[in-house]
Design an enzyme around this catalytic site. Structure first.
Site, PDB file in Angstrom:
ATOM      1  N   GLU A  84       0.822  -1.210   0.000  1.00  0.00           N
ATOM      2  CA  GLU A  84       0.000   0.000   0.000  1.00  0.00           C
ATOM      3  C   GLU A  84       0.859   1.265   0.000  1.00  0.00           C
ATOM      4  O   GLU A  84       0.557   2.242  -0.688  1.00  0.00           O
ATOM      5  CB  GLU A  84      -0.939   0.012   1.221  1.00  0.00           C
ATOM      6  CG  GLU A  84      -2.070  -0.998   1.150  1.00  0.00           C
ATOM      7  CD  GLU A  84      -3.012  -0.722  -0.008  1.00  0.00           C
ATOM      8  OE1 GLU A  84      -3.331   0.451  -0.266  1.00  0.00           O
ATOM      9  OE2 GLU A  84      -3.441  -1.697  -0.660  1.00  0.00           O
ATOM     10  N   CYS A  88     -15.988   3.440 -20.458  1.00  0.00           N
ATOM     11  CA  CYS A  88     -17.311   3.407 -19.820  1.00  0.00           C
ATOM     12  C   CYS A  88     -18.186   2.273 -20.345  1.00  0.00           C
ATOM     13  O   CYS A  88     -19.113   1.827 -19.658  1.00  0.00           O
ATOM     14  CB  CYS A  88     -18.018   4.739 -20.009  1.00  0.00           C
ATOM     15  SG  CYS A  88     -17.122   6.150 -19.303  1.00  0.00           S
ATOM     16  N   CYS A 120     -17.735  -0.616 -18.020  1.00  0.00           N
ATOM     17  CA  CYS A 120     -17.811  -0.310 -16.584  1.00  0.00           C
ATOM     18  C   CYS A 120     -19.130  -0.822 -16.006  1.00  0.00           C
ATOM     19  O   CYS A 120     -20.203  -0.498 -16.528  1.00  0.00           O
ATOM     20  CB  CYS A 120     -17.679   1.184 -16.346  1.00  0.00           C
ATOM     21  SG  CYS A 120     -17.782   1.631 -14.590  1.00  0.00           S
ATOM     22  N   CYS A 178     -24.205   6.006 -13.564  1.00  0.00           N
ATOM     23  CA  CYS A 178     -23.127   6.979 -13.353  1.00  0.00           C
ATOM     24  C   CYS A 178     -23.593   8.334 -13.859  1.00  0.00           C
ATOM     25  O   CYS A 178     -23.907   8.499 -15.046  1.00  0.00           O
ATOM     26  CB  CYS A 178     -21.869   6.543 -14.103  1.00  0.00           C
ATOM     27  SG  CYS A 178     -20.524   7.749 -14.056  1.00  0.00           S
TER      28      CYS A 178
END
Length: 351
Positions: A41, A203, A206, A212
């Site tokens: 991380e 998109c 997605c 969205c």
């Protein structure tokens, strides 16, 4: 008019995406070891996965446990980080490992609030460690997640703004499920990294595009809002390169600041140089995230300037500094900033 996703439906779609398409075979996945998860991380902050993988694997090979990292020297840690950038991450990682070793007997804490008290760990990183290592239902909000949420819910403004960040955190926490949180968090990062990308997002594939708001309004490029532009500053420095009997003089940077803890070439201002006795090499510009560093390398050729370098070993503009001579075959064993390493390697190739 398109209605935004409800938190339950949003989480369900994201988890469904994870099981079908989520990344599951990265070196730091398929483990519950909080040390490995924490290391990944930190390395992944502002750094792409493909860049991180070899650094992560080399780091784990040399420091397989948090105790090994805590017991390593500063030079060993910085040498393993050299080239990865944002060196305060390495310094904080080392400090945090020493705290885990001394205060928690080498056992990484599980409580997100406790995790967040460790150097270099913010709210989102603590949430990621808690969910991936310990299965806790904690929210995350890294750059990828911010982008996905800002677009799906049309949250306007630059995420660095306190009000905008608060709105994003509110949405992140509302959407984070109590079950399969690790899968959800991984999928959110994956969506931002490979689908809802900064430019040219795909998109059409997605799983969230149906509701969205940015997609339905054809305003994807407006989210998230951009950081207000400022004039980009620059700084000019002179690097002195003194090579004697196959050894080069280097300075160790103070622990904080740019390249903190790394070995670099001595720096002087122009007025301190002796005209005519230094060989001017090709200048170059090194770009940091927030300013440009204009470097003029100067090869020391006279006794007068060798004395200048020696003097600046203790009174350079980087003061306080530790100085030492290193044989050229030692350069791969110490932490060097990338531009210093490249410059010295180039000189060696032509010597």
């Amino acid at each position: 008019m398109t209605k935004p996703w409800s938190p339950t439906d949003f989480a369900a779609k994201v988890i469904e995406y994870y099981h079908a398409h989520g990344r599951k075979h990265l070196p730091w996945q398929n483990t519950k070891d909080p040390y490995k998860i924490w290391l990944s991380e930190i390395m992944l902050q502002q750094t792409q996965v493909t860049t991180v993988i070899p650094y992560f694997e080399r780091f784990i090979q040399s420091f397989p446990t948090v105790t090994d990292l805590a017991q390593a020297t500063d030079d060993q840690v910085m040498q393993h980080w050299s080239g990865l950038g944002y060196y305060s991450r390495a310094r904080n990682l080392h400090k945090a490992a020493q705290i885990v070793e001394s205060e928690y007997s080498g056992v990484f804490p599980q409580d997100p609030e406790t995790i967040e008290t460790l150097p270099g760990i913010g709210r989102s990183t603590a949430g990621a460690i808690a969910s991936f290592a310990f299965g806790l239902p904690t929210a995350i909000l890294d750059g990828n997640v911010k982008r996905v949420l800002a677009r799906c819910y049309a949250i306007e403004g630059w995420p660095g703004n306190g009000k905008v960040l608060k709105a994003l955190w509110k949405r992140a926490e509302a959407n984070t499920p109590q079950q399969e949180t690790a899968a959800y968090n991984q999928a959110m990062m994956d969506l931002g990294a490979v689908v809802c990308t900064r430019t040219k997002p795909d998109c059409t594939i997605c799983p969230l595009s149906k509701h969205c708001l940015a997609y339905s309004n054809d305003s994807i490029e407006q989210y998230p809002g951009k950081k207000p532009k400022k004039a980009r500053p620059s700084k000019s420095v002179y690097w002195l390169i003194s090579i004697h009997q196959d050894k080069v003089l280097l300075h160790k940077r103070p622990p904080s600041g740019i390249w903190g803890g790394l070995w670099t070439l001595p720096e002087v201002v122009q007025s301190e140089t002796t005209s005519g006795d230094l060989q001017t090499l090709e200048p170059f510009v090194h770009k940091f995230s927030h300013y440009d560093l204009q470097v003029q390398p100067l090869l020391v050729t006279s006794k007068a300037d060798k004395a200048l370098v020696e003097k600046n070993s203790h009174t350079s503009i980087m003061e306080p500094a530790q100085a030492d001579w290193f044989s050229l075959n030692q350069l791969s064993e110490i932490g060097l900033p990338t531009p210093v390493s490249k410059l010295l390697m180039k000189l060696l190739e032509h010597s």
